[in-house]
Design a protein around this motif. Structure first.
Motif, PDB file in Angstrom:
ATOM      1  N   THR A  61       4.644   1.466  -9.783  1.00  0.00           N
ATOM      2  CA  THR A  61       3.623   1.001 -10.638  1.00  0.00           C
ATOM      3  C   THR A  61       2.866  -0.288 -10.024  1.00  0.00           C
ATOM      4  O   THR A  61       4.306  -1.210  -9.639  1.00  0.00           O
ATOM      5  CB  THR A  61       4.348   1.032 -11.539  1.00  0.00           C
ATOM      6  OG1 THR A  61       4.912   0.281 -11.884  1.00  0.00           O
ATOM      7  CG2 THR A  61       4.376   2.496 -12.157  1.00  0.00           C
ATOM      8  N   VAL A  62       2.445  -1.326 -10.782  1.00  0.00           N
ATOM      9  CA  VAL A  62       2.118  -2.823 -10.349  1.00  0.00           C
ATOM     10  C   VAL A  62       3.237  -2.775 -10.639  1.00  0.00           C
ATOM     11  O   VAL A  62       3.722  -4.249 -10.053  1.00  0.00           O
ATOM     12  CB  VAL A  62       0.884  -2.742 -10.982  1.00  0.00           C
ATOM     13  CG1 VAL A  62       0.062  -4.437 -10.342  1.00  0.00           C
ATOM     14  CG2 VAL A  62      -0.671  -2.150 -10.076  1.00  0.00           C
ATOM     15  N   ASP A  81       0.491  -1.031  -0.499  1.00  0.00           N
ATOM     16  CA  ASP A  81       0.187  -0.346   0.180  1.00  0.00           C
ATOM     17  C   ASP A  81       1.050   0.940  -0.101  1.00  0.00           C
ATOM     18  O   ASP A  81       0.370   2.162  -0.611  1.00  0.00           O
ATOM     19  CB  ASP A  81      -1.103  -0.239   1.120  1.00  0.00           C
ATOM     20  CG  ASP A  81      -2.460  -0.649   1.447  1.00  0.00           C
ATOM     21  OD1 ASP A  81      -2.676  -0.877  -0.567  1.00  0.00           O
ATOM     22  OD2 ASP A  81      -2.334  -1.391   2.114  1.00  0.00           O
ATOM     23  N   GLN A  82       1.821   1.249   0.795  1.00  0.00           N
ATOM     24  CA  GLN A  82       2.625   2.219   0.747  1.00  0.00           C
ATOM     25  C   GLN A  82       3.401   2.483   0.228  1.00  0.00           C
ATOM     26  O   GLN A  82       3.219   3.783  -0.998  1.00  0.00           O
ATOM     27  CB  GLN A  82       4.282   1.949   1.800  1.00  0.00           C
ATOM     28  CG  GLN A  82       5.047   3.535   2.143  1.00  0.00           C
ATOM     29  CD  GLN A  82       5.613   3.218   2.810  1.00  0.00           C
ATOM     30  OE1 GLN A  82       5.977   1.974   3.852  1.00  0.00           O
ATOM     31  NE2 GLN A  82       6.350   4.472   3.728  1.00  0.00           N
ATOM     32  N   ALA A  83       3.648   1.516  -0.674  1.00  0.00           N
ATOM     33  CA  ALA A  83       4.602   1.759  -2.185  1.00  0.00           C
ATOM     34  C   ALA A  83       3.686   2.265  -3.325  1.00  0.00           C
ATOM     35  O   ALA A  83       3.691   3.348  -4.313  1.00  0.00           O
ATOM     36  CB  ALA A  83       4.720   0.237  -2.785  1.00  0.00           C
ATOM     37  N   LEU A  84       2.386   1.714  -3.418  1.00  0.00           N
ATOM     38  CA  LEU A  84       1.365   2.461  -4.153  1.00  0.00           C
ATOM     39  C   LEU A  84       1.211   3.705  -4.106  1.00  0.00           C
ATOM     40  O   LEU A  84       1.013   4.477  -5.262  1.00  0.00           O
ATOM     41  CB  LEU A  84       0.385   1.871  -4.588  1.00  0.00           C
ATOM     42  CG  LEU A  84       0.403  -0.196  -4.802  1.00  0.00           C
ATOM     43  CD1 LEU A  84      -0.994  -1.098  -4.684  1.00  0.00           C
ATOM     44  CD2 LEU A  84       0.837  -0.379  -6.335  1.00  0.00           C
ATOM     45  N   ASP A  85       0.900   4.015  -2.822  1.00  0.00           N
ATOM     46  CA  ASP A  85       1.029   5.090  -2.563  1.00  0.00           C
ATOM     47  C   ASP A  85       1.858   6.179  -2.330  1.00  0.00           C
ATOM     48  O   ASP A  85       1.778   7.512  -2.912  1.00  0.00           O
ATOM     49  CB  ASP A  85       0.416   5.022  -1.083  1.00  0.00           C
ATOM     50  CG  ASP A  85      -0.879   4.866  -0.032  1.00  0.00           C
ATOM     51  OD1 ASP A  85      -1.824   4.643  -1.596  1.00  0.00           O
ATOM     52  OD2 ASP A  85      -1.118   4.989   0.598  1.00  0.00           O
ATOM     53  N   LYS A 128      -6.039   3.806  -6.165  1.00  0.00           N
ATOM     54  CA  LYS A 128      -5.515   4.313  -7.663  1.00  0.00           C
ATOM     55  C   LYS A 128      -4.038   3.416  -7.467  1.00  0.00           C
ATOM     56  O   LYS A 128      -3.572   3.475  -5.998  1.00  0.00           O
ATOM     57  CB  LYS A 128      -5.358   5.717  -7.540  1.00  0.00           C
ATOM     58  CG  LYS A 128      -4.930   5.900  -8.954  1.00  0.00           C
ATOM     59  CD  LYS A 128      -4.022   7.339  -9.143  1.00  0.00           C
ATOM     60  CE  LYS A 128      -3.516   7.494 -10.511  1.00  0.00           C
ATOM     61  NZ  LYS A 128      -3.175   8.443 -11.398  1.00  0.00           N
ATOM     62  N   SER A 129      -4.286   2.263  -8.311  1.00  0.00           N
ATOM     63  CA  SER A 129      -2.889   1.745  -8.610  1.00  0.00           C
ATOM     64  C   SER A 129      -3.041   1.823  -9.572  1.00  0.00           C
ATOM     65  O   SER A 129      -3.388   1.434 -10.677  1.00  0.00           O
ATOM     66  CB  SER A 129      -3.209   0.301  -8.136  1.00  0.00           C
ATOM     67  OG  SER A 129      -4.445   0.290  -6.471  1.00  0.00           O
ATOM     68  N   GLU A 130      -1.369   2.568 -10.199  1.00  0.00           N
ATOM     69  CA  GLU A 130      -0.606   2.789 -11.234  1.00  0.00           C
ATOM     70  C   GLU A 130      -0.264   1.581 -11.906  1.00  0.00           C
ATOM     71  O   GLU A 130       0.371   1.240 -10.892  1.00  0.00           O
ATOM     72  CB  GLU A 130      -0.391   3.850 -11.099  1.00  0.00           C
ATOM     73  CG  GLU A 130       0.327   4.454 -12.612  1.00  0.00           C
ATOM     74  CD  GLU A 130      -0.534   5.342 -13.375  1.00  0.00           C
ATOM     75  OE1 GLU A 130      -0.683   4.575 -14.442  1.00  0.00           O
ATOM     76  OE2 GLU A 130      -1.543   5.638 -13.145  1.00  0.00           O
TER      77      GLU A 130
END
Length: 358
Positions: A78-79, A70-74, A118-120
């Motif tokens: 990117t996925v 979650d922290q990485a995506l925030d 949002k998850s890019e």
């Protein structure tokens, strides 16, 4: 640059176990400074997230891996970048850990979508040119890393081919992460695994040549300790290392009135049998703050310890305490006031006796 015999031995051992990387030719991240509890961070947000993913994938800590995802995506990863790190880790931590991490990512993406977060997805990796000779490409990458050609066919022709065609020729050809970022992932993973000290030292050396600083490396290897409890883990307990099997960390919280030290044990670490002597009073109190470990008095069965447990150790009692084989452990060691107090350090807890613990 000519390698020393010791360096060649370590790097060759790395190759034999499929744990080498490549010195980056791409751009180096500019470190930023931010706060994580009481620790000053010099890793960028992206680097810190990649280190978390490497560490928690390798040690199978899915709870903290979910938080790291979650922290990485925030933070803008990117996925596809996260997947690239997790796929890379199969070569270091094995398919089960890698697959579990990828599954955790898939589940987090579903939860985030349901929550409207949002998850890019990000761009895909650039494909290799058609008819790429992976063996030749991998051999070139391997040679650039070591500074000379390496052939491990004497150990196993298969492992030599796998390393060159897949680890070097395929995984590191994926350009979603640069080579410095892949070293951060690898150092984080190896620093949270047991029995890979040679590989970790070699990767730290490669990482430093690639622009990773000593302070950044220190942050990476301490990832698992920083969040164990509200008490900082402190520095490696080198002053008492000869009385421990494994690695521990000590942070003296108080040296006045009543000495209190926060002691953190890596998985499998325990101190030797020892006795707290005193002419009057004395002894020690342990207050467990995180993880799982053991306490044992001479002639008695070991007792399992978890966060919230308190152990009263009378003066003159022969005992030891330490971590469970696969889990970190942390406790406050409180010295009970007394007269003529001293510690007597005795023999290590044998591997055979320790191995009998559940």
């Amino acid at each position: 640059m000519k390698k020393s015999p010791k360096t060649i031995v370590i790097l060759t051992a790395l190759l034999a176990l499929g744990t080498t990387e490549v010195i980056a030719q791409s751009s180096v991240q500019t470190p930023t400074t931010q706060q994580q509890g009481a620790a000053t961070m010099t890793l960028s947000q992206k680097q810190y997230s990649l280190a978390q993913i490497g560490a928690f994938t390798a040690n199978g800590d899915i709870r903290r891996l979910n938080l790291a995802i979650d922290q990485a995506l925030d933070n803008g990863l990117t996925v596809n970048e996260i997947q690239a790190a997790m796929v890379q880790l199969y070569a270091y931590a094995g398919f089960p850990r890698s697959l579990n991490a990828l599954s955790a990512l898939s589940e987090r993406l579903k939860v985030r979508q349901a929550q409207g977060l949002k998850s890019e997805q990000g761009r895909a990796a650039r494909p290799l040119p058609k008819n790429t000779d992976l063996l030749a490409r991998g051999e070139q990458t391997q040679t650039e890393l070591i500074g000379q050609a390496i052939n491990l066919s004497a150990l196993s022709p298969d492992i030599d081919r796998y390393l060159k065609t897949h680890l070097f020729g395929d995984i590191f050809a994926n350009d979603l992460l640069n080579w410095q970022e892949r070293e951060i992932v690898t150092i984080a993973a190896l620093s949270h695994m047991q029995g890979v000290e040679n590989q970790l030292r070699a990767h730290i050396d490669i990482g430093k040549k690639n622009g990773i600083t000593d302070e950044q490396i220190k942050e990476i290897v301490q990832l698992s300790k920083q969040e164990m409890s509200q008490f900082p883990a402190g520095e490696e307990n080198t002053a008492y290392a000869k009385y421990f099997v494994g690695k521990s960390y000590l942070n003296m919280l108080s040296a006045e009135q009543v000495p209190i030290g926060n002691v953190t044990f890596e998985p499998g670490t325990r101190n030797n049998w020892h006795i707290h002597h005193a002419g009057k009073g004395g002894g020690q109190i342990l207050m467990v703050t995180a993880g799982r470990g053991y306490y044992q008095e001479w002639g008695k069965p070991a007792q399992e310890l978890k966060a919230g447990d308190v152990v009263h150790i009378p003066a003159g009692t022969k005992h030891w305490h330490g971590a469970a084989p696969t889990e970190w452990f942390q406790h406050l060691a409180i010295e009970v006031p007394g007269e003529n107090t001293r510690n007597e350090w005795l023999e290590p807890v044998s591997d055979a006796d320790y191995g009998k613990l559940k």
